[in-house]
Design an enzyme around this catalytic site. Structure first.
Site, short mmCIF file in Angstrom:
data_model
loop_
_atom_site.label_atom_id
_atom_site.label_comp_id
_atom_site.label_asym_id
_atom_site.label_seq_id
_atom_site.Cartn_x
_atom_site.Cartn_y
_atom_site.Cartn_z
N GLU A 56 0.96 -0.72 0.36
CA GLU A 56 -0.03 0.06 -0.67
C GLU A 56 0.80 1.04 0.28
OE1 GLU A 56 -0.24 -2.71 1.81
OE2 GLU A 56 -2.56 -3.15 1.82
N PHE A 118 -11.67 -7.14 13.94
CA PHE A 118 -10.54 -7.03 12.94
C PHE A 118 -10.06 -6.38 12.28
CE2 PHE A 118 -8.48 -9.80 9.47
CZ PHE A 118 -7.50 -10.56 9.31
N GLN A 119 -8.55 -6.00 11.41
CA GLN A 119 -7.98 -5.21 10.99
C GLN A 119 -8.78 -3.93 11.07
OE1 GLN A 119 -8.12 -6.90 7.20
NE2 GLN A 119 -6.34 -7.68 7.05
N LYS A 168 -18.07 -0.71 5.95
CA LYS A 168 -18.14 -1.84 4.90
C LYS A 168 -19.31 -1.11 4.72
CE LYS A 168 -17.95 -6.34 3.59
NZ LYS A 168 -16.83 -7.10 3.67
N MET A 477 23.95 9.31 2.36
CA MET A 477 24.31 10.63 3.25
C MET A 477 24.41 10.10 4.68
SD MET A 477 23.84 13.84 2.67
CE MET A 477 21.93 14.03 0.81
#
Lengths: 580, 81
Positions: A56, A118-119, A168, A477
């Site tokens: 993502e 969940f999630q 949802k 760097m």
């Protein structure tokens, strides 16, 4: 809202896809998951293309690269929880650089929010600090209007990323709500114009200045005002320095170009700002990487600051004349009042600095490629026309210094956030936006490993991106700062087996001194791979890769001890520039 | 620069998340909110927030500009206490 008709009812997910079409979406970058499935189920009928990323964060940077290359909002769709949180770095990157994006995240059903489902993650809570605005949708009916508002907010005022979190049940709920024809927000009216008094004063300052400098930033590019900067510069013979985000807003092959200003900017740009009597700062925010020691910054100058963001004015540097307005409007309006001028003495002085301290490097070992030469090689191979996308670190600064930037939206770089891992996915997003452009991503070996998985997206869509991996076997760097400011203790910055401190020592019976093997990694991802070690073969390999129609990865093994110069060490003034 | 108590009066759209955004802008800079009052106005769609913060004038000036940039913020005024 028009009265509902039964045949106009469709799910919130369908309404979302319709709304994205109406908002002008051409490409949607995303990754599916449980709480976004209803939306994904509607994508096969969508009028826009869907591009499946591999992480993502990659999807968010692709949308960002698309937006930087075009000026139009990049759009990204992910699921709830980890899908949503993985976009946070992408949001922060776009937010600080003022890049328009709309990120749609799935969310657990409203009835489950707050239950540690969940999630489930409080996305609007997490994203608030790194986005321009967040919406948590409460019903399917809100979706079309929310999408329209999100695109409006992303592109008006200082652009930025907007999050739409859609539970949802709202995706599944039925609605007849239509996409609004116009957006009108009660409290958000970012448009502002300069007053006549301000414009008069600006013209007077320009006409009276003897040592003026134009200083152009990313705001010039987002306002589409590069031509207007050039017109003003030429009319009154004003030299032009740019910020990192402003590269490409003024043709560096023009005799008036000073190049990059700031920590790793040119002596001519920094010293011109130091000695100027007038600074015309357009679309900049005076980042600490540019001003160096603030109390010493442009002390002799009248400072004019023009920006669309009122919060940018007087934030870091006080302005003698601050104008909150569209940069392009101000430039076009003032042009007719500016008298032509020559500033011969001033330009001669600047030319002296150019000759005294040109942007230059010396080979350290004859048989080893200097990283700076890779940028010059890309410039030659593409005749300066490459759409460059960089990652973050030394190579980013060399790409800023050693390429003759001459086109707006042709240098895409994570300026404010300094996000490693940006380069590969942003280049893919840019190539989707500009199929005919010669897109060249320049990455270090550190940053390339952060998002290398996205190379498959370029390969499967047959994108002719060239990914150049500048391999110095360390985090260059970081190593440079440790060399200069931390007594050469290279803690955590050495990626090869050799040269590590005792606490990071790894057994030297490894088959390889350095992992990964970028060529085999590239081939495993389906890309054409090249490795260059010999300086004599650099130009030919780069030219072959950028001219081919395939996705190529070119690993260039470079001098590991090369440092980025010039440099203004933190907290010092521009007079204390270090050149080697 | 000296720190003073500044009282911010914010008129905002009465929507979820607005309070969090405003408070986040202040607390994210490491400043403590000393007093916070939120209530409705006569127009039910607009809320009024009164926020007292101990900070320098310069910080408050920047906070106000950033508050005004927020999509749901209608008006912000401030006064040094």
């Amino acid at each position: 809202m028009r009265p509902m008709k039964k045949n106009e009812m469709r799910t919130g997910a369908k309404a979302l896809v319709e709304s994205l079409e109406k908002a002008g979406t051409e490409v949607l970058f995303g990754y599916p998951g449980g709480q976004a499935l209803d939306i994904f189920n509607c994508l096969p009928e969508a009028k826009f293309q869907f591009v499946l990323g591999r992480h993502e964060q990659g999807c968010a940077h692709m949308a960002d690269g698309y937006a930087r290359a075009t000026g139009r909002p990049g759009v990204c769709l992910v699921t709830s929880g980890p899908g949503a949180t993985n976009t946070i770095t992408g949001l922060a990157t776009a937010n600080v650089d003022g890049i328009p994006m709309v990120v749609i995240t799935g969310q657990v059903p409203l009835s489950l929010i707050g239950t540690d489902a969940f999630q489930e993650a409080d996305m609007t809570g997490i994203a608030r600090a790194v986005s321009k605005h967040c919406f948590l949708v409460q019903s399917a009916d809100e979706i079309p209007e929310t999408v329209a508002e999100a695109f409006y907010i992303a592109t008006h005022g200082k652009p930025g990323p907007v999050v739409i979190d859609i539970p949802k049940n709202c995706q599944q709920g039925l609605t007849a709500a239509q996409y609004p024809e116009r957006v009108s927000l009660r409290a958000y009216h970012p448009e502002s114009t300069a007053t006549t008094t301000q414009m008069n004063r600006l013209a007077k300052l320009i006409n009276e200045a003897r040592r003026p400098v134009l200083y152009a930033g990313g705001g010039v590019i987002s306002a589409g005002a590069a031509k207007d900067v050039a017109a003003l510069a030429h009319r009154a013979q004003i030299p032009v320095a740019t910020t990192l985000m402003g590269l490409g807003s003024f043709d560096e092959r023009d005799p008036l170009a000073l190049g990059l200003a700031g920590m790793h900017g040119s002596a001519a740009a920094n010293w011109a700002i130091r000695d100027a009597d007038l600074i015309l700062a357009f679309g900049v925010r005076f980042s600490d990487r540019v001003t160096a020691k603030i109390s010493e910054y442009a002390k002799k100058a009248n400072l004019v600051h023009v920006d669309c963001d009122p919060a940018s004015l007087n934030k870091n540097v006080p302005a003698d004349l601050g104008i909150v307005a569209d940069v392009k409007d101000v430039l076009t309006t003032v042009l007719s009042r500016v008298k032509s001028a020559e500033h011969k003495e001033w330009l001669a002085r600047i030319d002296g600095w150019r000759k005294e301290r040109p942007m230059a490097y010396k080979p350290m070992h004859k048989e080893v490629i200097m990283p700076q030469s890779v940028m010059e090689s890309i410039d030659r191979a593409t005749d300066g026309k490459a759409l460059l996308v960089t990652d973050v670190g030394q190579h980013q600064m060399w790409a800023a210094q050693y390429f003759r930037h001459n086109l707006p939206r042709h240098f895409l770089s994570s300026g404010g956030m300094g996000t490693m891992g940006f380069g590969i996915p942003a280049a893919i997003g840019a190539q989707f936006a500009k199929p005919n452009a010669t897109v060249v991503a320049i990455c270090g070996d550190g940053g390339a490993q952060m998002t290398f998985e996205e190379v498959v997206v370029a390969v499967e869509h047959k994108l002719p991106v060239t990914f150049v991996v500048i391999n110095n076997e360390c985090l260059g760097m970081v190593r440079q700062w440790q060399e200069l400011f931390y007594s050469k203790r290279y803690s955590g910055s050495i990626l090869s087996a050799k040269g590590r401190l005792a606490n990071e020592h790894i057994e030297d019976d490894l088959k390889y001194d350095y992992l990964p093997d970028f060529c085999r990694l590239a081939e495993a991802h389906g890309a054409k791979a090249y490795r260059v070690i010999d300086p004599a073969k650099l130009d030919a390999t780069i030219a072959k890769a950028v001219k081919s129609n395939e996705t190529c990865v070119v690993e260039v093994v470079v001098e590991p001890r090369a440092n980025v110069y010039p440099m203004i060490p933190g907290g010092r003034s521009v007079s204390e520039m270090v050149f080697d | 620069m000296n720190e003073h108590i500044h009282r911010l009066n914010c008129y905002v759209e009465n929507k979820p998340g607005v309070l969090a955004r405003i408070v986040g802008l202040i607390s994210g800079r490491g400043y403590n909110i000393q007093t916070l009052n939120v209530g409705p106005t006569e127009d039910g769609t607009v809320s009024r927030m009164r926020i007292d913060v101990l900070a320098t004038d310069k910080v408050i000036e920047q906070v106000i500009l950033q508050l005004r940039n927020q999509v749901n913020v209608i008006e912000v005024t401030s006064r040094r206490m």
